[in-house]
Design a protein around this motif. Structure first.
Motif, mmCIF file in Angstrom:
data_model
loop_
_atom_site.group_PDB
_atom_site.id
_atom_site.type_symbol
_atom_site.label_atom_id
_atom_site.label_comp_id
_atom_site.label_asym_id
_atom_site.label_seq_id
_atom_site.Cartn_x
_atom_site.Cartn_y
_atom_site.Cartn_z
ATOM 1 N N ALA A 96 0.361 7.627 -7.712
ATOM 2 C CA ALA A 96 0.115 7.028 -6.411
ATOM 3 C C ALA A 96 -1.035 6.050 -6.546
ATOM 4 O O ALA A 96 -1.716 6.007 -7.576
ATOM 5 C CB ALA A 96 -0.213 8.109 -5.381
ATOM 6 N N ALA A 104 -6.878 -1.275 -5.599
ATOM 7 C CA ALA A 104 -5.915 -0.181 -5.698
ATOM 8 C C ALA A 104 -5.376 -0.084 -7.122
ATOM 9 O O ALA A 104 -4.967 -1.085 -7.718
ATOM 10 C CB ALA A 104 -4.764 -0.398 -4.717
ATOM 11 N N ARG A 110 -9.885 7.637 -3.391
ATOM 12 C CA ARG A 110 -9.094 8.038 -2.227
ATOM 13 C C ARG A 110 -7.700 7.438 -2.321
ATOM 14 O O ARG A 110 -7.530 6.321 -2.835
ATOM 15 C CB ARG A 110 -9.767 7.557 -0.937
ATOM 16 C CG ARG A 110 -11.163 8.093 -0.723
ATOM 17 C CD ARG A 110 -11.740 7.562 0.571
ATOM 18 N NE ARG A 110 -13.120 7.966 0.757
ATOM 19 C CZ ARG A 110 -13.860 7.622 1.812
ATOM 20 N NH1 ARG A 110 -13.329 6.857 2.768
ATOM 21 N NH2 ARG A 110 -15.113 8.029 1.902
ATOM 22 N N PRO A 111 -6.706 8.151 -1.781
ATOM 23 C CA PRO A 111 -5.353 7.580 -1.756
ATOM 24 C C PRO A 111 -5.311 6.322 -0.895
ATOM 25 O O PRO A 111 -6.065 6.174 0.062
ATOM 26 C CB PRO A 111 -4.507 8.695 -1.143
ATOM 27 C CG PRO A 111 -5.312 9.941 -1.326
ATOM 28 C CD PRO A 111 -6.745 9.523 -1.258
ATOM 29 N N VAL A 112 -4.433 5.414 -1.259
ATOM 30 C CA VAL A 112 -4.232 4.166 -0.511
ATOM 31 C C VAL A 112 -2.846 4.206 0.091
ATOM 32 O O VAL A 112 -1.868 4.479 -0.600
ATOM 33 C CB VAL A 112 -4.369 2.935 -1.431
ATOM 34 C CG1 VAL A 112 -4.002 1.654 -0.675
ATOM 35 C CG2 VAL A 112 -5.784 2.844 -1.975
ATOM 36 N N HIS A 113 -2.747 3.954 1.373
ATOM 37 C CA HIS A 113 -1.452 3.912 2.030
ATOM 38 C C HIS A 113 -0.760 2.595 1.703
ATOM 39 O O HIS A 113 -1.368 1.531 1.701
ATOM 40 C CB HIS A 113 -1.608 4.061 3.546
ATOM 41 C CG HIS A 113 -2.224 5.358 3.936
ATOM 42 N ND1 HIS A 113 -1.623 6.569 3.741
ATOM 43 C CD2 HIS A 113 -3.425 5.618 4.514
ATOM 44 C CE1 HIS A 113 -2.405 7.539 4.185
ATOM 45 N NE2 HIS A 113 -3.507 6.981 4.654
ATOM 46 N N ARG A 114 0.514 2.665 1.443
ATOM 47 C CA ARG A 114 1.251 1.477 1.007
ATOM 48 C C ARG A 114 1.225 0.367 2.044
ATOM 49 O O ARG A 114 1.340 -0.802 1.709
ATOM 50 C CB ARG A 114 2.705 1.848 0.710
ATOM 51 C CG ARG A 114 2.868 2.787 -0.466
ATOM 52 C CD ARG A 114 4.318 3.009 -0.763
ATOM 53 N NE ARG A 114 4.511 3.979 -1.848
ATOM 54 C CZ ARG A 114 5.684 4.323 -2.326
ATOM 55 N NH1 ARG A 114 6.785 3.792 -1.827
ATOM 56 N NH2 ARG A 114 5.765 5.207 -3.297
ATOM 57 N N LYS A 115 1.097 0.737 3.306
ATOM 58 C CA LYS A 115 1.135 -0.279 4.350
ATOM 59 C C LYS A 115 -0.253 -0.789 4.714
ATOM 60 O O LYS A 115 -0.430 -1.434 5.738
ATOM 61 C CB LYS A 115 1.818 0.282 5.596
ATOM 62 C CG LYS A 115 3.291 0.592 5.375
ATOM 63 C CD LYS A 115 3.952 1.061 6.655
ATOM 64 C CE LYS A 115 5.423 1.346 6.447
ATOM 65 N NZ LYS A 115 6.092 1.820 7.676
ATOM 66 N N SER A 116 -1.230 -0.475 3.837
ATOM 67 C CA SER A 116 -2.573 -0.995 4.100
ATOM 68 C C SER A 116 -2.542 -2.498 4.227
ATOM 69 O O SER A 116 -1.865 -3.187 3.476
ATOM 70 C CB SER A 116 -3.542 -0.593 2.984
ATOM 71 O OG SER A 116 -3.722 0.797 2.963
ATOM 72 N N GLU A 117 -3.297 -3.023 5.157
ATOM 73 C CA GLU A 117 -3.305 -4.465 5.390
ATOM 74 C C GLU A 117 -3.739 -5.192 4.130
ATOM 75 O O GLU A 117 -4.736 -4.852 3.502
ATOM 76 C CB GLU A 117 -4.257 -4.779 6.529
ATOM 77 C CG GLU A 117 -4.267 -6.256 6.903
ATOM 78 C CD GLU A 117 -5.162 -6.529 8.077
ATOM 79 O OE1 GLU A 117 -5.319 -7.706 8.426
ATOM 80 O OE2 GLU A 117 -5.704 -5.563 8.640
ATOM 81 N N MET A 125 -2.118 -5.330 1.275
ATOM 82 C CA MET A 125 -1.694 -4.751 0.023
ATOM 83 C C MET A 125 -0.730 -5.702 -0.702
ATOM 84 O O MET A 125 0.217 -6.200 -0.124
ATOM 85 C CB MET A 125 -0.970 -3.412 0.280
ATOM 86 C CG MET A 125 -0.523 -2.701 -0.985
ATOM 87 S SD MET A 125 -1.909 -2.275 -2.028
ATOM 88 C CE MET A 125 -2.853 -1.240 -0.932
ATOM 89 N N ARG A 167 3.885 -2.267 -3.251
ATOM 90 C CA ARG A 167 4.584 -1.624 -2.135
ATOM 91 C C ARG A 167 5.847 -0.907 -2.608
ATOM 92 O O ARG A 167 6.410 -1.284 -3.597
ATOM 93 C CB ARG A 167 4.934 -2.676 -1.078
ATOM 94 C CG ARG A 167 3.660 -3.241 -0.399
ATOM 95 C CD ARG A 167 4.012 -4.275 0.626
ATOM 96 N NE ARG A 167 2.793 -4.818 1.234
ATOM 97 C CZ ARG A 167 2.783 -5.862 2.046
ATOM 98 N NH1 ARG A 167 3.899 -6.493 2.336
ATOM 99 N NH2 ARG A 167 1.656 -6.270 2.556
#
Length: 264
Positions: A150, A163, A250-257, A259, A264
């Motif tokens: 991830a 990331a 920390r984990p990064v959300h794929r939909k982070s602005e 990215m 993705r």
């Protein structure tokens, strides 16, 4: 004080030896040739609450003398002069007789600088490539995400740049997470951190490789008595396990602005 000869050969001697870390003298001017790293053993106690007390191999002391004599004309009130006289390292911090400091080698042949100079824990010698392109997108963009990996970041404010793919484990009994990086990703993480630290030294750690060992220098703890950089050895599978409070991911959300599409 007599002026010593100036030379353009100001490079530090070799790589790190066992027990050594990179140090740097607070420069009068940023940039080459004023920011140069030297390998040294670090004594446990700081002086004036901030600065390390380094002990130098003879060949490193020789390189330090060449460098000091090179940068001295830029700011004689800031930089001392230095030279080796037989087995003595002699440092001149002024014109008076009491400004001549004679340092003999200790039992292991190193020269202890004590409280001479504002030295701090640093990273490897700078290169034009390393100085050139931060804060461009990290080189990790070209790396694939393997199954089970991830995206994580040690800089949640800029996930588009910071990331990196990693395997993630949860620390037993806590909410903390452990990041495990492949070698090529660990190298990219270190590259990102050391570039960011150059611009924002209070916000980012230093990270670099000493052979196969990943070294982490905490941006605040490095001024504390007894502190030495964290050396992270490769696991049997070749990954680097970042499990500690000094360096958290920390984990990064794929939909982070912001990215990058490749992530993705």
């Amino acid at each position: 004080m007599s002026t010593l000869s100036t030379t353009q050969d100001s490079s530090a001697a070799g790589d790190l030896a066992v027990g050594e870390y990179w140090i740097e003298l607070v420069p009068a001017v940023r940039g080459e040739p004023h920011q140069v790293s030297f390998p040294a053993v670090i004594e446990p106690y700081r002086h004036h609450g901030l600065w390390v007390r380094p002990r130098l191999r003879r060949e490193v002391a020789e390189a330090m003398c060449r460098w000091l004599n090179l940068v001295y004309p830029v700011d004689p009130d800031w930089y001392p002069l230095a030279r080796l006289e037989g087995d003595l390292l002699v440092v001149f911090t002024g014109d008076a007789a009491h400004h001549r400091h004679e340092i003999g080698p200790d039992i292991d042949g190193r020269y202890p600088l004590g409280e001479l100079g504002r030295w701090f824990l640093s990273g490897p010698p700078r290169t034009p490539d390393r100085d050139a392109d931060w804060p461009a997108a990290p080189r990790a963009l070209r790396y694939r995400r393997d199954p089970g990996e991830a995206l994580v970041t040690c800089d949640p404010g800029t996930p588009a740049r910071s990331a990196f793919p990693a395997r993630i484990e949860t620390r037993e009994g806590t909410a903390g997470r452990v990041a495990m990086f492949r070698l090529e990703i660990a190298e990219a993480v270190a590259d990102y951190c050391i570039r960011a630290n150059q611009e924002f030294p209070d916000d980012y750690p230093l990270a670099y490789f000493d052979g196969d060992t990943l070294v982490h220098v905490h941006q605040h703890r490095r001024t504390c008595d007894g502190y030495l950089p964290w050396r992270i050895e490769a696991m049997p599978d070749g990954t680097y396990r970042i499990d500690g409070d000094e360096w958290s991911f920390r984990p990064v959300h794929r939909k982070s602005e912001g990215m990058p599409h490749a992530f993705r």
